[in-house]
Scaffold this motif. Structure first.
Motif, PDB file in Angstrom:
ATOM      1  N   PRO A  25       0.802  -1.227   0.000  1.00  0.00           N
ATOM      2  CA  PRO A  25       0.000   0.000   0.000  1.00  0.00           C
ATOM      3  C   PRO A  25       0.831   1.271   0.000  1.00  0.00           C
ATOM      4  CG  PRO A  25      -0.896  -1.601   1.542  1.00  0.00           C
ATOM      5  CD  PRO A  25       0.405  -2.147   1.081  1.00  0.00           C
ATOM      6  N   LEU A  26       1.874   1.322   0.821  1.00  0.00           N
ATOM      7  CA  LEU A  26       2.664   2.541   0.889  1.00  0.00           C
ATOM      8  C   LEU A  26       3.389   2.808  -0.428  1.00  0.00           C
ATOM      9  CD1 LEU A  26       4.121   2.274   4.499  1.00  0.00           C
ATOM     10  CD2 LEU A  26       2.278   3.753   3.687  1.00  0.00           C
ATOM     11  N   VAL A  27       3.837   1.713  -1.083  1.00  0.00           N
ATOM     12  CA  VAL A  27       4.516   1.876  -2.362  1.00  0.00           C
ATOM     13  C   VAL A  27       3.539   2.407  -3.411  1.00  0.00           C
ATOM     14  CG1 VAL A  27       5.708   0.675  -4.226  1.00  0.00           C
ATOM     15  CG2 VAL A  27       6.236   0.125  -1.841  1.00  0.00           C
ATOM     16  N   MET A  28       2.315   1.870  -3.427  1.00  0.00           N
ATOM     17  CA  MET A  28       1.327   2.337  -4.386  1.00  0.00           C
ATOM     18  C   MET A  28       0.987   3.811  -4.144  1.00  0.00           C
ATOM     19  SD  MET A  28       0.344   0.119  -6.733  1.00  0.00           S
ATOM     20  CE  MET A  28       2.112  -0.079  -6.913  1.00  0.00           C
ATOM     21  N   ALA A  29       0.841   4.185  -2.872  1.00  0.00           N
ATOM     22  CA  ALA A  29       0.560   5.586  -2.549  1.00  0.00           C
ATOM     23  C   ALA A  29       1.704   6.481  -3.007  1.00  0.00           C
ATOM     24  CB  ALA A  29       0.326   5.746  -1.049  1.00  0.00           C
ATOM     25  N   ARG A  30       2.937   5.987  -2.810  1.00  0.00           N
ATOM     26  CA  ARG A  30       4.093   6.759  -3.260  1.00  0.00           C
ATOM     27  C   ARG A  30       4.092   6.907  -4.775  1.00  0.00           C
ATOM     28  NH1 ARG A  30       9.455   3.621  -3.413  1.00  0.00           N
ATOM     29  NH2 ARG A  30       8.491   3.126  -5.430  1.00  0.00           N
ATOM     30  N   ASN A  31       3.773   5.814  -5.491  1.00  0.00           N
ATOM     31  CA  ASN A  31       3.745   5.870  -6.946  1.00  0.00           C
ATOM     32  C   ASN A  31       2.713   6.867  -7.455  1.00  0.00           C
ATOM     33  OD1 ASN A  31       5.718   3.927  -6.943  1.00  0.00           O
ATOM     34  ND2 ASN A  31       4.382   2.242  -7.594  1.00  0.00           N
ATOM     35  N   VAL A  32       1.547   6.888  -6.801  1.00  0.00           N
ATOM     36  CA  VAL A  32       0.526   7.871  -7.181  1.00  0.00           C
ATOM     37  C   VAL A  32       1.048   9.283  -6.955  1.00  0.00           C
ATOM     38  CG1 VAL A  32      -1.741   8.807  -6.575  1.00  0.00           C
ATOM     39  CG2 VAL A  32      -1.444   6.343  -6.847  1.00  0.00           C
ATOM     40  N   GLY A  33       1.713   9.486  -5.825  1.00  0.00           N
ATOM     41  CA  GLY A  33       2.238  10.814  -5.521  1.00  0.00           C
ATOM     42  C   GLY A  33       3.296  11.283  -6.495  1.00  0.00           C
ATOM     43  N   GLN A  34       3.928  10.338  -7.204  1.00  0.00           N
ATOM     44  CA  GLN A  34       4.981  10.696  -8.154  1.00  0.00           C
ATOM     45  C   GLN A  34       4.450  10.952  -9.563  1.00  0.00           C
ATOM     46  OE1 GLN A  34       7.695   7.391  -7.759  1.00  0.00           O
ATOM     47  NE2 GLN A  34       8.805   8.332  -6.051  1.00  0.00           N
ATOM     48  N   ILE A  35       3.163  10.736  -9.794  1.00  0.00           N
ATOM     49  CA  ILE A  35       2.588  11.007 -11.114  1.00  0.00           C
ATOM     50  C   ILE A  35       2.642  12.510 -11.376  1.00  0.00           C
ATOM     51  CG2 ILE A  35       0.448  10.999 -12.459  1.00  0.00           C
ATOM     52  CD1 ILE A  35      -0.259   8.362 -11.072  1.00  0.00           C
ATOM     53  N   VAL A  36       3.189  12.891 -12.510  1.00  0.00           N
ATOM     54  CA  VAL A  36       3.381  14.303 -12.832  1.00  0.00           C
ATOM     55  C   VAL A  36       2.062  14.904 -13.325  1.00  0.00           C
ATOM     56  CG1 VAL A  36       4.631  15.953 -14.264  1.00  0.00           C
ATOM     57  CG2 VAL A  36       5.791  13.896 -13.411  1.00  0.00           C
ATOM     58  N   LEU A  37       1.609  15.930 -12.636  1.00  0.00           N
ATOM     59  CA  LEU A  37       0.368  16.602 -13.011  1.00  0.00           C
ATOM     60  C   LEU A  37       0.662  17.735 -13.987  1.00  0.00           C
ATOM     61  CD1 LEU A  37      -1.439  16.808  -9.554  1.00  0.00           C
ATOM     62  CD2 LEU A  37      -1.765  15.131 -11.366  1.00  0.00           C
ATOM     63  N   PRO A  38      -0.349  18.164 -14.736  1.00  0.00           N
ATOM     64  CA  PRO A  38      -0.127  19.253 -15.696  1.00  0.00           C
ATOM     65  C   PRO A  38       0.087  20.573 -14.966  1.00  0.00           C
ATOM     66  CG  PRO A  38      -2.466  18.754 -15.537  1.00  0.00           C
ATOM     67  CD  PRO A  38      -1.749  17.692 -14.746  1.00  0.00           C
ATOM     68  N   LEU A 705      -5.341  17.932  -9.451  1.00  0.00           N
ATOM     69  CA  LEU A 705      -5.526  17.847 -10.901  1.00  0.00           C
ATOM     70  C   LEU A 705      -6.683  18.728 -11.350  1.00  0.00           C
ATOM     71  CD1 LEU A 705      -4.978  16.451 -13.692  1.00  0.00           C
ATOM     72  CD2 LEU A 705      -6.658  14.722 -12.990  1.00  0.00           C
ATOM     73  N   ARG A 706      -7.813  18.616 -10.675  1.00  0.00           N
ATOM     74  CA  ARG A 706      -8.986  19.388 -11.082  1.00  0.00           C
ATOM     75  C   ARG A 706      -8.790  20.876 -10.834  1.00  0.00           C
ATOM     76  NH1 ARG A 706     -13.823  15.287  -8.987  1.00  0.00           N
ATOM     77  NH2 ARG A 706     -13.307  13.604 -10.460  1.00  0.00           N
ATOM     78  N   ARG A 707      -8.069  21.211  -9.786  1.00  0.00           N
ATOM     79  CA  ARG A 707      -7.785  22.633  -9.550  1.00  0.00           C
ATOM     80  C   ARG A 707      -6.945  23.186 -10.688  1.00  0.00           C
ATOM     81  NH1 ARG A 707      -3.998  25.936  -8.100  1.00  0.00           N
ATOM     82  NH2 ARG A 707      -2.433  24.293  -7.910  1.00  0.00           N
ATOM     83  N   ARG A 708      -5.922  22.441 -11.093  1.00  0.00           N
ATOM     84  CA  ARG A 708      -5.034  22.924 -12.153  1.00  0.00           C
ATOM     85  C   ARG A 708      -5.721  22.988 -13.506  1.00  0.00           C
ATOM     86  NH1 ARG A 708       1.058  20.473 -11.241  1.00  0.00           N
ATOM     87  NH2 ARG A 708       1.219  20.907  -9.000  1.00  0.00           N
ATOM     88  N   LEU A 709      -6.734  22.163 -13.708  1.00  0.00           N
ATOM     89  CA  LEU A 709      -7.438  22.149 -14.983  1.00  0.00           C
ATOM     90  C   LEU A 709      -8.712  22.981 -14.957  1.00  0.00           C
ATOM     91  CD1 LEU A 709      -6.905  18.467 -16.114  1.00  0.00           C
ATOM     92  CD2 LEU A 709      -5.559  20.487 -16.636  1.00  0.00           C
ATOM     93  N   GLY A 710      -8.821  23.825 -13.940  1.00  0.00           N
ATOM     94  CA  GLY A 710      -9.903  24.797 -13.912  1.00  0.00           C
ATOM     95  C   GLY A 710     -11.216  24.284 -13.380  1.00  0.00           C
ATOM     96  N   MET A 711     -11.232  23.098 -12.769  1.00  0.00           N
ATOM     97  CA  MET A 711     -12.460  22.522 -12.248  1.00  0.00           C
ATOM     98  C   MET A 711     -12.515  22.679 -10.735  1.00  0.00           C
ATOM     99  SD  MET A 711     -14.024  21.297 -14.886  1.00  0.00           S
ATOM    100  CE  MET A 711     -15.174  20.131 -14.197  1.00  0.00           C
ATOM    101  N   ALA A 712     -13.737  22.690 -10.228  1.00  0.00           N
ATOM    102  CA  ALA A 712     -13.906  22.702  -8.781  1.00  0.00           C
ATOM    103  C   ALA A 712     -13.412  21.378  -8.216  1.00  0.00           C
ATOM    104  CB  ALA A 712     -15.380  22.908  -8.414  1.00  0.00           C
ATOM    105  N   PRO A 713     -12.879  21.361  -6.985  1.00  0.00           N
ATOM    106  CA  PRO A 713     -12.423  20.103  -6.388  1.00  0.00           C
ATOM    107  C   PRO A 713     -13.585  19.160  -6.160  1.00  0.00           C
ATOM    108  CG  PRO A 713     -12.435  21.857  -4.759  1.00  0.00           C
ATOM    109  CD  PRO A 713     -12.708  22.498  -6.080  1.00  0.00           C
ATOM    110  N   PRO A 714     -13.306  17.855  -6.079  1.00  0.00           N
ATOM    111  CA  PRO A 714     -14.386  16.902  -5.826  1.00  0.00           C
ATOM    112  C   PRO A 714     -14.974  17.121  -4.441  1.00  0.00           C
ATOM    113  CG  PRO A 714     -12.255  15.837  -5.619  1.00  0.00           C
ATOM    114  CD  PRO A 714     -11.997  17.206  -6.148  1.00  0.00           C
ATOM    115  N   PRO A 715     -16.207  16.685  -4.214  1.00  0.00           N
ATOM    116  CA  PRO A 715     -16.828  16.877  -2.899  1.00  0.00           C
ATOM    117  C   PRO A 715     -15.984  16.254  -1.797  1.00  0.00           C
ATOM    118  CG  PRO A 715     -18.427  16.092  -4.511  1.00  0.00           C
ATOM    119  CD  PRO A 715     -17.095  15.993  -5.165  1.00  0.00           C
ATOM    120  N   ALA A 716     -15.957  16.915  -0.654  1.00  0.00           N
ATOM    121  CA  ALA A 716     -15.199  16.403   0.488  1.00  0.00           C
ATOM    122  C   ALA A 716     -15.821  15.109   0.985  1.00  0.00           C
ATOM    123  CB  ALA A 716     -15.181  17.443   1.609  1.00  0.00           C
ATOM    124  N   GLY A 717     -14.962  14.249   1.585  1.00  0.00           N
ATOM    125  CA  GLY A 717     -15.457  13.000   2.160  1.00  0.00           C
ATOM    126  C   GLY A 717     -15.295  11.858   1.230  1.00  0.00           C
TER     127      GLY A 717
END
Length: 717
Positions: A25-38, A705-717
């Motif tokens: 799990p920690l490795v997968m979380a790390r891999n997600v965190g390393q994905i380069v966003l626009p 990602l959504r903030r950078r692409l001009g979208m509102a963030p997903p609902p909290a929770g």
């Protein structure tokens, strides 16, 4: 194990089910965190309202009414509508531009959006969905997030602008329904029109009527450029020009460059042309002021304003007069130097300079690099009247050159955007450098899209001219090339109108292969809009022609679109059979991309039918083929479908690895909508498997990602 997964050297692996071995799990979380966003959208809010004129005469009453609107908005922060009505050429847009510059910018810091609705008007109706798509992109919404339909775009526009102080200016409205979807929920909507819009007034709109300049204000304007003008002569000029600032400025600029002439000379010549005296009256019909006694309404290009423009144009040298006449022949609203030269214009830069100095033409801002020019609509009407006596043979030669220019330029743009895709037409004869007379019109995918975007309205106008002149070969070639643009920008109204013309052109040419392609591309637009019955009608007509065509790829594209519709309608077995037929057609033609796409589609149909392992087997082959052929854009799509098959098999760990790989590839390929889907699916998987680090990493990356692409963030929770 599915080859759609990924290996991570040095990772901690856990056996979750069966023979699945996945990273911890920690490795997968790390891999997600390393994905380069626009990179994020530009921080500067849009400022699209045309700049104010330096020669604007302050209209005290109108400005007072507009300032009251601004003051009320600054206090209450409630949405408001202003409707500014008046004759064409009376200065409505300049009034609004000066007001925005002086009073509104500080009250609407989140952006000022502008649209000339005539640029989106087709057969009397405005493509409001197209207007909203442009607004959403200007507000920072990435094109991949712009939804297809009017209702969805309206909803997203309202969501994006909710709580923001945004100004929208909509020029040249004819009816209230054209502008209602453009109302920002927390901002101001300013509409200009040549007619009253009483239903907007019933909605609470503030109505401001802009009349032609009275003699005092007109004389003040004349003395801006002719300080020593006698009041009687200046007043007579105001009356002869119908009090319209557009005509007065044109005459003023023309006279300023001819110091040997006096204002009296111009007034005498104008009066002699049409015999106008000072005793003109005015009346009002349907809220629009007109002039009697022979003067001009500002809408026809004749009468007083026409005489004033005749005086200005007749005073130009030959090159400027020829360019003006040429502009009267062209079907386009904006024009570039390259297009003018293609149409046969010479000394373009000098001639354009004369038109710009006389305020007959203006420079238009556009996303592409080159300068663009346009005539005011009243001036364009006058130019077309001046060009009415051009011999038919000369007119057709000019139009043919313009159509040829756009057909070849669009073909180059299509090639840069989509690469070596299947095309029926031959490559263009002229290079981009030849079309641009030394400087390429565009150089890469992004600049090609920007050029097509800036030429959007012109391309439709050129298509219609080509159809009207029966140049059917040019019509279908241009339509085929515009697939790249329409599929990217989702301008559905233009897409559908263009391909109806393309279908008719194919029939007129007796080209069943072209008709199949045109009908399929038209069906894809209807399919994306959810109009499956209309799409099916086009595909049925295309299918009836398949026995008449030799290239199996044409059968393949029709079967593919039919399969997509069947899949959307919940008929996965029918869809699979259609995709398999399409795959055989692409295999026969050795179309490597087509083979990958149809294998992917078969995988989708198998997943929809619950045939998980069969789907994985097919998708493994599709992924291998995509990697071998360098078709990287297909890998995230294949990976997402494979992940859903693994979820069906309850192989959670392998599904996680597969989605992480798809997310990473989507980011690398700049397929941000697919990246969004991958992160959303990962968050769902993390929730199912109680993987808190992965869920938190996914949600954080998704919000960013959504903030950078001009979208509102997903609902909290």
């Amino acid at each position: 194990m599915s080859s759609c997964g990924t290996e991570d050297e040095g990772a901690v692996h856990n056996t979750l089910s069966g023979d699945a071995v996945v990273a911890g799990p920690l490795v997968m979380a790390r891999n997600v965190g390393q994905i380069v966003l626009p990179p994020g959208a530009p921080g500067m809010p849009p400022s699209q309202v045309p700049p104010p004129s330096r020669c604007f005469v302050n209209r005290t009453a109108e400005f007072a009414a507009l300032r009251a609107v601004a003051a009320s908005y600054s206090v209450e922060r409630s949405p408001g509508i202003v409707v500014v009505t008046g004759l064409g050429g009376v200065g409505k847009t300049q009034l609004v531009a000066n007001w925005v510059n002086e009073d509104v910018k500080e009250h609407c810091p989140d952006g000022q959006l502008y649209v000339d609705l005539d640029d989106y008007r087709r057969d009397g109706a405005v493509d409001t969905a197209g207007v909203l798509a442009g607004f959403l992109r200007a507000l920072g919404v990435h094109n991949q997030y712009v939804p297809p339909g009017l209702a969805e775009r309206t909803g997203l526009f309202r969501s994006i602008t909710a709580g923001r102080a945004v100004l929208v200016v909509a020029d040249n409205a004819h009816h209230a329904p054209e502008v209602r979807p453009l109302m920002p929920p927390s901002g101001l909507l300013v509409v200009t029109s040549r007619r009253r819009l009483p239903s907007l007034e019933m909605d609470g709109a503030v109505s401001i009527v802009v009349d032609p300049l009275d003699v005092g204000a007109g004389v003040q304007l004349v003395r801006r450029w002719h300080v020593t003008a006698a009041e009687d002569a200046a007043a007579e000029l105001v009356r002869l020009c119908g009090g319209l600032p557009l005509a007065l400025r044109a005459v003023g600029e023309w006279l300023a460059s001819r110091p040997q002439l006096r204002l009296d000379d111009v007034v005498r010549d104008l009066a002699a042309q049409h015999g106008h005296g000072a005793g003109e009256e005015s009346r009002e019909t349907d809220g629009t002021t007109t002039r009697t006694g022979g003067a001009m309404t500002g809408d026809t290009g004749t009468g007083s304003v026409g005489a004033a423009l005749d005086t200005v144009v007749d005073g130009f040298d030959d090159r400027a007069r020829q360019l003006y006449r040429l502009l009267g022949l062209l079907p386009t609203k904006t024009v570039t130097g390259a297009a003018l030269r293609a149409a046969g214009a010479v000394h373009v830069d000098d001639a354009l300079g004369d038109l710009l100095m006389a305020h007959l033409a203006v420079v238009v801002e556009a996303q592409d690099d080159g300068p663009r020019y346009r005539l005011h609509d009243i001036v364009r009407t006058h130019a077309r009247l001046r060009a009415a006596d051009v011999p038919p043979q000369e007119r057709r030669a000019v139009l043919g050159a313009v159509v040829g220019f756009y057909a070849e330029a669009a073909a180059h743009a299509d090639a840069l955007i989509l690469g070596a895709r299947f095309r029926l037409q031959a490559p263009p004869a002229r290079s981009l450098a030849e079309l641009g007379l030394g400087a390429p019109l565009f150089t890469d995918r992004a600049s090609a899209l920007d050029w097509l975007d800036a030429e959007r309205a012109n391309l439709v106008a050129v298509l219609r001219v080509a159809a009207g002149e029966r140049w059917y070969d040019a019509v279908w070639r241009l339509c085929e090339s515009l697939w790249a643009f329409y599929h990217s920008r989702k301008d559905y109204a233009d897409w559908i109108d263009a391909h109806r013309l393309g279908t008719e052109a194919a029939q007129r040419e007796g080209r069943p292969d072209v008709e199949v392609r045109m009908r399929n591309q038209l069906a894809r637009a209807e399919y994306e809009l959810g109009e499956f019955e209309r799409a099916g009608h086009e595909l049925a007509a295309a299918s009836a022609l398949l026995d008449l065509v030799d290239d199996a790829r044409l059968s393949g594209v029709v079967w593919e679109t039919q399969g997509l519709i069947a899949l959307s309608l919940g008929r996965p077995d029918d869809a699979r059979h259609l995709f398999e037929r399409a795959l055989r057609a692409n295999t026969e033609c050795e179309d490597r991309h087509g083979i990958v796409v149809q294998s992917y589609n078969i995988g989708q149909a198998l997943v929809a039918g619950g045939r998980w392992q069969e789907a994985l087997d097919v998708l493994d082959g599709a992924a291998a083929s995509a990697r071998d052929s360098g078709d990287d854009a297909m890998l995230p799509r294949i990976g997402l479908v494979a992940a859903r098959a693994l979820i069906g098999l309850e192989s959670w760990g392998r599904a996680v690895e597969t989605v992480v790989a798809a997310a990473d590839q989507a980011a690398r390929s700049k397929l941000y909508a697919k990246l969004d889907q991958a992160l959303s699916l990962l968050a769902e998987l993390a929730e199912r498997t109680d993987d808190t680090p992965l869920r938190e990493a996914c949600n954080h990356h998704l919000r960013e990602l959504r903030r950078r692409l001009g979208m509102a963030p997903p609902p909290a929770g």
